[in-house]
Each structure stands twice: as C-alpha cells, then as structure tokens.
Design a protein around this motif. Structure first.
Motif, short mmCIF file in Angstrom:
data_model
loop_
_atom_site.label_atom_id
_atom_site.label_comp_id
_atom_site.label_asym_id
_atom_site.label_seq_id
_atom_site.Cartn_x
_atom_site.Cartn_y
_atom_site.Cartn_z
N LEU A 53 1.88 5.38 6.12
CA LEU A 53 0.87 5.55 7.16
C LEU A 53 0.94 6.95 7.77
O LEU A 53 -0.03 7.70 7.75
CB LEU A 53 1.05 4.50 8.25
N GLY A 54 2.11 7.29 8.32
CA GLY A 54 2.23 8.55 9.05
C GLY A 54 2.07 9.78 8.19
O GLY A 54 1.43 10.75 8.60
N GLY A 55 2.64 9.76 6.98
CA GLY A 55 2.58 10.94 6.12
C GLY A 55 1.20 11.22 5.59
O GLY A 55 0.76 12.37 5.50
N PHE A 56 0.48 10.17 5.23
CA PHE A 56 -0.85 10.36 4.63
C PHE A 56 -1.94 10.55 5.66
O PHE A 56 -2.82 11.39 5.50
CB PHE A 56 -1.18 9.17 3.73
N THR A 57 -1.93 9.75 6.73
CA THR A 57 -3.04 9.79 7.69
C THR A 57 -2.77 10.65 8.91
O THR A 57 -3.71 11.03 9.61
CB THR A 57 -3.37 8.37 8.18
N GLY A 58 -1.48 10.92 9.20
CA GLY A 58 -1.14 11.66 10.41
C GLY A 58 -1.06 10.78 11.65
O GLY A 58 -0.83 11.28 12.75
N TYR A 59 -1.26 9.47 11.50
CA TYR A 59 -1.15 8.55 12.63
C TYR A 59 0.32 8.21 12.87
O TYR A 59 0.98 7.65 12.00
CB TYR A 59 -1.94 7.27 12.35
N VAL A 60 0.82 8.55 14.04
CA VAL A 60 2.23 8.35 14.37
C VAL A 60 2.41 7.03 15.11
O VAL A 60 1.90 6.86 16.22
CB VAL A 60 2.77 9.51 15.23
N SER A 61 3.12 6.11 14.48
CA SER A 61 3.39 4.81 15.09
C SER A 61 4.86 4.71 15.48
O SER A 61 5.73 4.86 14.64
CB SER A 61 3.03 3.69 14.11
N LEU A 62 5.10 4.44 16.75
CA LEU A 62 6.45 4.15 17.22
C LEU A 62 6.69 2.64 17.28
O LEU A 62 7.76 2.20 17.70
CB LEU A 62 6.68 4.76 18.60
N GLY A 63 5.69 1.88 16.84
CA GLY A 63 5.77 0.44 16.98
C GLY A 63 6.02 -0.32 15.70
O GLY A 63 5.86 -1.55 15.66
N HIS A 64 6.45 0.37 14.64
CA HIS A 64 6.69 -0.33 13.39
C HIS A 64 7.89 -1.28 13.47
O HIS A 64 8.05 -2.14 12.60
CB HIS A 64 6.89 0.68 12.26
N SER A 65 8.70 -1.12 14.51
CA SER A 65 9.79 -2.08 14.68
C SER A 65 9.25 -3.48 14.98
O SER A 65 9.97 -4.47 14.79
CB SER A 65 10.73 -1.63 15.79
N ALA A 66 7.99 -3.58 15.40
CA ALA A 66 7.38 -4.89 15.59
C ALA A 66 7.30 -5.64 14.27
O ALA A 66 7.59 -6.84 14.19
CB ALA A 66 5.98 -4.75 16.19
N PHE A 67 6.94 -4.93 13.21
CA PHE A 67 6.85 -5.56 11.89
C PHE A 67 8.24 -5.83 11.31
O PHE A 67 8.43 -6.82 10.60
CB PHE A 67 6.05 -4.66 10.95
N PHE A 68 9.19 -4.97 11.63
CA PHE A 68 10.57 -5.22 11.24
C PHE A 68 11.08 -6.51 11.89
O PHE A 68 11.65 -7.38 11.22
CB PHE A 68 11.44 -4.03 11.66
N GLY A 69 10.85 -6.63 13.19
CA GLY A 69 11.30 -7.82 13.90
C GLY A 69 10.57 -9.08 13.46
O GLY A 69 11.19 -10.14 13.31
N LEU A 70 9.26 -8.99 13.23
CA LEU A 70 8.51 -10.15 12.79
C LEU A 70 8.94 -10.58 11.39
O LEU A 70 9.02 -11.78 11.10
CB LEU A 70 7.01 -9.83 12.80
N GLY A 71 9.22 -9.60 10.52
CA GLY A 71 9.72 -9.93 9.19
C GLY A 71 11.07 -10.61 9.26
O GLY A 71 11.34 -11.58 8.53
N ALA A 72 11.93 -10.13 10.17
CA ALA A 72 13.26 -10.73 10.34
C ALA A 72 13.15 -12.15 10.87
O ALA A 72 13.75 -13.09 10.33
CB ALA A 72 14.10 -9.86 11.27
N TYR A 73 12.39 -12.32 11.95
CA TYR A 73 12.28 -13.65 12.55
C TYR A 73 11.47 -14.60 11.67
O TYR A 73 11.77 -15.80 11.61
CB TYR A 73 11.64 -13.56 13.94
N GLY A 74 10.45 -14.09 10.98
CA GLY A 74 9.68 -14.94 10.09
C GLY A 74 10.54 -15.51 8.98
O GLY A 74 10.51 -16.72 8.70
N THR A 75 11.34 -14.65 8.36
CA THR A 75 12.24 -15.11 7.30
C THR A 75 13.28 -16.08 7.86
O THR A 75 13.54 -17.14 7.28
CB THR A 75 12.95 -13.91 6.65
N GLY A 76 13.87 -15.71 8.99
CA GLY A 76 14.89 -16.56 9.60
C GLY A 76 14.37 -17.93 9.99
O GLY A 76 15.01 -18.96 9.74
N LEU A 77 13.18 -17.97 10.57
CA LEU A 77 12.61 -19.25 11.01
C LEU A 77 12.24 -20.14 9.83
O LEU A 77 12.42 -21.36 9.87
CB LEU A 77 11.38 -19.00 11.88
#
Length: 334
Positions: A53-77
């Motif tokens: 996302l950031g390298g190609f479009t230039g859109y800087v997201s500081l919120g990708h940890s949301a997807f990290f956390g959702l992936g972690a909790y989704g798998t765990g649950l």
C-alpha cells in the motif's frame, strides 16, 4: 556486457539472501537467536505487506496493526472457541480480515494525506477498545490463551518451525510485490502516488485500485498476526493493537526504501534487532518507545527515500521504475 553482469547480479543477490535465510537457524549458537530471527522475519513480512500500500500509492497507514491484531484474535478465537484446526483457522481468519479491510478501505481511501493517517490510527484505537470490552468472547484486557499447534515440541523447536513459516510468508509477500510492480495494476498504483487527480482524469479507477492494494496489504498482515497468535500463544490486546507495531512497519519500509523490493526487508534487519536490544537494555519503558519515534522522525527528515535509494541511483536503478507520470498514465489508460 555491463547489462549481462547487472542481470546476473540481480539474480545472484536474491539467491544468496534466500540461502542465508534458510541456513540461518542452523548457523546460530542458541535458540534465543532463532527466536530473534523469527521475530525479524515476521516484521520483514509485515513491512513488505505494508509496502504493497504505502510503497505503491504513497498512502501512509499507521493503523495496520489493526489487521495484525484482528488476524491474531481471529485465528485464536477460531481455534479456542470453535475448535477449528489451525491450518484452517489461519486462512479463514485472514480472509475475514481482508473482507473487513475492503469495507474499511472503501471509506478510508476517500481521504488523503494526514487525514488518512488519522483515520488509520482511529481504526487501531477502535479495535483495541472493542476487543478489550468484549470480555465474554475475547477475554478482555486479560487476553486470550491459544494452544500451541505443536505441543510435542519444546519452545526452541517451536521458534524454529515458526521461523520457516514466517519466512514462507515473507517469500509470498515479496513475490506479490514483485508481480505487482511489473503489472498494469502496479502502474496504476504508481500513477496514483505521483498525481492521483491526473490519474483519475485519464480513466484510472483510482478508488478500486486503492481499495485492492489496501485489502491485499491487510491480507498478508493478518496472516502474520495469525501466525503470531499460534507462536506466542498468549494474546495481549494492548500489544497486538499497538500503534507501535504499525510504526515499525512504516519505519522499516522508509529506512530500507519504499520503492524497492528488498527495502522493507533491509529495514527490518536493522530495526527489529535494534528494537530487541533496546527492549532488553531499557525494558518496556517510555524511553524504548521514544527512541522508536525519534528514529522514525530522523528517517523521514534526512533519508525519506531509504538506504537502497543511495545505491540503486548509482548502479542498477530502483525496483519501482522511475518513468514519468505521463508514461505510467498512458500505459494504464490505454
């Protein structure tokens, strides 16, 4: 002759990196260094995913940890609550997070610049509050305990297995980045980065392209989060939904070079070991967090194009071609 040598070098370097990465756990003297290697490869995979996302479009997201956390909790649950095998829970969780990311992306990419950064930070904060508040499902602030998928292995052997799982994820993320960089889709994303209004006026479906890049980036980050849940076994919502994780992805990508295939990997090889060292030396204190923020500011101010930009300008050129915006727009709109 010079072209041949450059081509040979471009093939030799990735091959050497691959061989060294595979051999790394067998070259280090103890399992702690295997753990540190697995952690570094995990961050490299996430930074490379963020760079979709950031390298190609230039859109800087500081919120990708949301997807990290959702992936972690989704798998765990899925594993804990529904007794789903981890080999099924991991991709199912990642796909659900990707669908969620599409919905978020449709709304988020309507804004640009600082507004997009703020939206991404708000997403992390909101997910953190939801997970901590839904105690009956997630365990709330006490976290979630996920059983190990390899109960017969001791902790050191588990580090070894997850080193290779994260390495495989990194390889797939690098391959996806490389394929996109040479596709019409990638050309459209680069056009968005250079001049989004002009790209849209010439017929590039900027909204759809940005949402697709956002969702694909979230997919790989969610897979990393799911593997993290299976690896560590104990999920703390304050950590997995931390802005610090998102900042690490940005810092690693910027330090190595967002326009380069191996830029986030290089950044991870520097930042992750340094972060582990400071964590051991300083503990989980505000000094550790302040040091990370300071380094990020310095990189943005004095090395915005990354380390690899200094070498590729003199030698083989950047991984994302620097043809003019007009050329990119013509290629996409034709």
């Amino acid at each position: 002759m010079r072209t041949v040598s450059r081509r040979g070098l471009s093939l030799l370097v990735p091959l050497m990196i691959t061989v060294l990465a595979i051999a790394y756990p067998w070259l280090v003297p103890n399992y702690y260094l295997v753990y540190a290697g697995a952690l570094t490869v995990m961050y490299a995979a996430m930074a490379t995913s963020w760079n979709l996302l950031g390298g190609f479009t230039g859109y800087v997201s500081l919120g990708h940890s949301a997807f990290f956390g959702l992936g972690a909790y989704g798998t765990g649950l899925l594993v804990v609550r529904l007794d789903v095998p981890w080999l099924v829970a991991l991709p199912v969780s990642a796909l659900l997070v990707t669908v969620f990311a599409v919905g978020v992306g449709i709304a988020a990419v309507r804004v640009r610049g600082a507004s997009f950064v703020i939206v991404s930070i708000a997403l992390v904060s909101m997910m953190n509050l939801v997970v901590q508040g839904w105690r009956s499902l997630t365990g709330g602030s006490t976290g979630l305990q996920v059983p190990s998928p390899f109960p017969d292995l001791h902790r050191g052997q588990t580090h070894l297995v997850f080193f290779y799982l994260f390495l495989a994820l990194l390889g797939v993320a690098l391959l996806a980045w490389w394929q996109i960089s040479r596709s019409r889709f990638g050309a459209g994303l680069r056009a968005i980065r250079e001049d989004e209004d002009k790209a849209e006026s010439l017929g590039v479906p900027t909204g759809a392209y940005k949402v697709a890049a956002f969702a694909l980036s979230a997919l790989f980050v969610a897979l990393a989060g799911g593997l993290y849940a299976l690896w560590f076994g104990s999920l703390d919502p304050i950590f997995v939904f931390s802005i610090l994780i998102g900042s690490y992805m940005v810092l690693m990508s910027l330090l190595g070079g967002v326009r380069h295939l191996l830029g986030p990997l290089l950044g991870a090889l520097i930042v992750a070991p340094a972060g582990e060292y400071f964590l051991i030396a300083l503990g989980e204190t505000q000094i550790h967090l302040t040091a990370t923020g300071l380094v990020l500011v310095l990189v943005v101010l004095f090395m915005p194009e990354g380390i690899l930009a200094r070498f590729t300008r003199r030698r083989a050129g950047p991984s994302i071609p620097d043809e003019s915006a007009d050329q990119r727009l013509q290629g996409v709109s034709s």
